[in-house]
Design a protein around this motif. Sequence first.
Motif, PDB file in Angstrom:
ATOM      1  N   PHE A 225      42.578  23.576  61.263  1.00  0.00           N
ATOM      2  CA  PHE A 225      41.630  24.340  61.928  1.00  0.00           C
ATOM      3  C   PHE A 225      41.152  25.526  61.415  1.00  0.00           C
ATOM      4  O   PHE A 225      42.256  26.219  61.121  1.00  0.00           O
ATOM      5  CB  PHE A 225      41.885  24.385  63.269  1.00  0.00           C
ATOM      6  N   GLY A 226      39.892  25.989  61.479  1.00  0.00           N
ATOM      7  CA  GLY A 226      39.486  27.462  61.016  1.00  0.00           C
ATOM      8  C   GLY A 226      38.116  27.699  61.781  1.00  0.00           C
ATOM      9  O   GLY A 226      37.574  26.669  62.094  1.00  0.00           O
TER      10      GLY A 226
ATOM     11  N   LEU B 163      34.158  26.266  65.254  1.00  0.00           N
ATOM     12  CA  LEU B 163      35.454  25.901  65.031  1.00  0.00           C
ATOM     13  C   LEU B 163      35.075  24.477  63.877  1.00  0.00           C
ATOM     14  O   LEU B 163      34.462  23.864  64.156  1.00  0.00           O
ATOM     15  CB  LEU B 163      36.001  25.157  66.252  1.00  0.00           C
TER      16      LEU B 163
ATOM     17  N   TYR C  34      50.034  28.990  60.783  1.00  0.00           N
ATOM     18  CA  TYR C  34      50.371  28.223  61.792  1.00  0.00           C
ATOM     19  C   TYR C  34      50.730  26.837  61.682  1.00  0.00           C
ATOM     20  O   TYR C  34      49.608  26.286  61.180  1.00  0.00           O
ATOM     21  CB  TYR C  34      50.077  28.911  63.254  1.00  0.00           C
TER      22      TYR C  34
ATOM     23  N   LEU D   4      46.735  25.876  61.478  1.00  0.00           N
ATOM     24  CA  LEU D   4      45.607  26.979  61.747  1.00  0.00           C
ATOM     25  C   LEU D   4      45.620  28.230  60.597  1.00  0.00           C
ATOM     26  O   LEU D   4      46.566  28.703  60.196  1.00  0.00           O
ATOM     27  CB  LEU D   4      45.865  27.768  62.941  1.00  0.00           C
TER      28      LEU D   4
ATOM     29  N   SER E 138      43.094  31.288  58.871  1.00  0.00           N
ATOM     30  CA  SER E 138      42.240  32.354  59.145  1.00  0.00           C
ATOM     31  C   SER E 138      41.062  32.646  57.829  1.00  0.00           C
ATOM     32  O   SER E 138      41.566  32.080  56.800  1.00  0.00           O
ATOM     33  CB  SER E 138      42.802  33.915  59.239  1.00  0.00           C
TER      34      SER E 138
ATOM     35  N   TRP F 227      42.522  19.216  68.974  1.00  0.00           N
ATOM     36  CA  TRP F 227      41.596  20.154  69.629  1.00  0.00           C
ATOM     37  C   TRP F 227      42.051  20.536  71.040  1.00  0.00           C
ATOM     38  O   TRP F 227      42.122  21.644  71.429  1.00  0.00           O
ATOM     39  CB  TRP F 227      40.185  19.666  69.559  1.00  0.00           C
TER      40      TRP F 227
ATOM     41  N   LEU G  71      45.093  22.584  70.784  1.00  0.00           N
ATOM     42  CA  LEU G  71      44.551  23.908  70.269  1.00  0.00           C
ATOM     43  C   LEU G  71      43.995  24.806  71.303  1.00  0.00           C
ATOM     44  O   LEU G  71      44.465  26.081  71.577  1.00  0.00           O
ATOM     45  CB  LEU G  71      43.543  24.036  69.378  1.00  0.00           C
TER      46      LEU G  71
ATOM     47  N   THR H  80      46.780  34.115  64.752  1.00  0.00           N
ATOM     48  CA  THR H  80      47.133  33.563  63.329  1.00  0.00           C
ATOM     49  C   THR H  80      45.741  32.980  62.828  1.00  0.00           C
ATOM     50  O   THR H  80      45.853  32.718  61.535  1.00  0.00           O
ATOM     51  CB  THR H  80      47.945  32.389  63.303  1.00  0.00           C
ATOM     52  N   MET H  81      44.539  33.191  63.630  1.00  0.00           N
ATOM     53  CA  MET H  81      43.371  32.724  62.984  1.00  0.00           C
ATOM     54  C   MET H  81      42.399  33.851  62.711  1.00  0.00           C
ATOM     55  O   MET H  81      41.170  33.752  62.588  1.00  0.00           O
ATOM     56  CB  MET H  81      42.890  31.591  64.135  1.00  0.00           C
TER      57      MET H  81
ATOM     58  N   VAL I 174      37.015  28.032  70.093  1.00  0.00           N
ATOM     59  CA  VAL I 174      37.780  27.029  70.400  1.00  0.00           C
ATOM     60  C   VAL I 174      37.763  26.314  71.617  1.00  0.00           C
ATOM     61  O   VAL I 174      37.846  25.150  71.835  1.00  0.00           O
ATOM     62  CB  VAL I 174      39.376  27.630  70.120  1.00  0.00           C
TER      63      VAL I 174
END
Length: 235
Positions: A27-28, A34, A82, A108, A110, A151, A154, A166-167, A184
């Motif tokens: 995910f980013g 998202l 993460y 996850l 960034s 999802w 998250l 962490t994102m 998110v």
Amino acid sequence: MPKKNIRNFEELTDDWRLLLAADIVVFGVIKSKLHVLLVKRKFEPGAGDWAIPGGFVRADESLEQAALRELKEETGFQKEGYLEQLYTFGELKRDPRARVVATAYMVLVSEPEKIKIKASDDAAAVDWFPINSLPVLAFGSAHKDILLYAWQRLKWKFEYTNVAMTMLPKQFTLSELQKLYEAVLAEKLDKRNFRKKILSLDLVEVLDEVKKELGRPAQLYKAKNKELQIFSRIV
């Protein structure tokens, strides 16, 4: 007639055998939406359809090692950020080739738009897709179920932990942090209440820098701690 007891591995029949797979959801957030990283399958089953990166676990590797290996082989992306094991999916007929049980992981990242990705191995293409605008996925509902589960996990993490940090890039504004939460959680948050809560939990540290934007410059912050912390409630 009841089956005989199995005393050694050599006596195992096809009724007892299964394959173990490891899938990895990445995910980013791109442009306040998202996104998830998917690969286009080169071979059957599902040739031409998109799928979560993943594959079968080798005898000499752990589940996590298998998931990260498949991610690198299929997308060129080596995990950073993460990582969490999500769940083991064992419903029947997930894969037309054999009885397959899959353990899913979540990564996850960034600034995903800066990550170099390149399709290789059995992937014909690789790309980021908005979570609410997915292409046709391979393996029936199996991969969609994994994505939806990831999802939801998250969302829970965002509500009760500091995993959002962490994102984010090293420096960010509170507006950027709020947009991340909104992407998110898929909901709008009250600006005043959100900032008050974030600052009261001591999640961020103010910097002696500002970000020039339209209008008044925005104060920059950094995460105080990117190690996972649990709270009673963040949002």
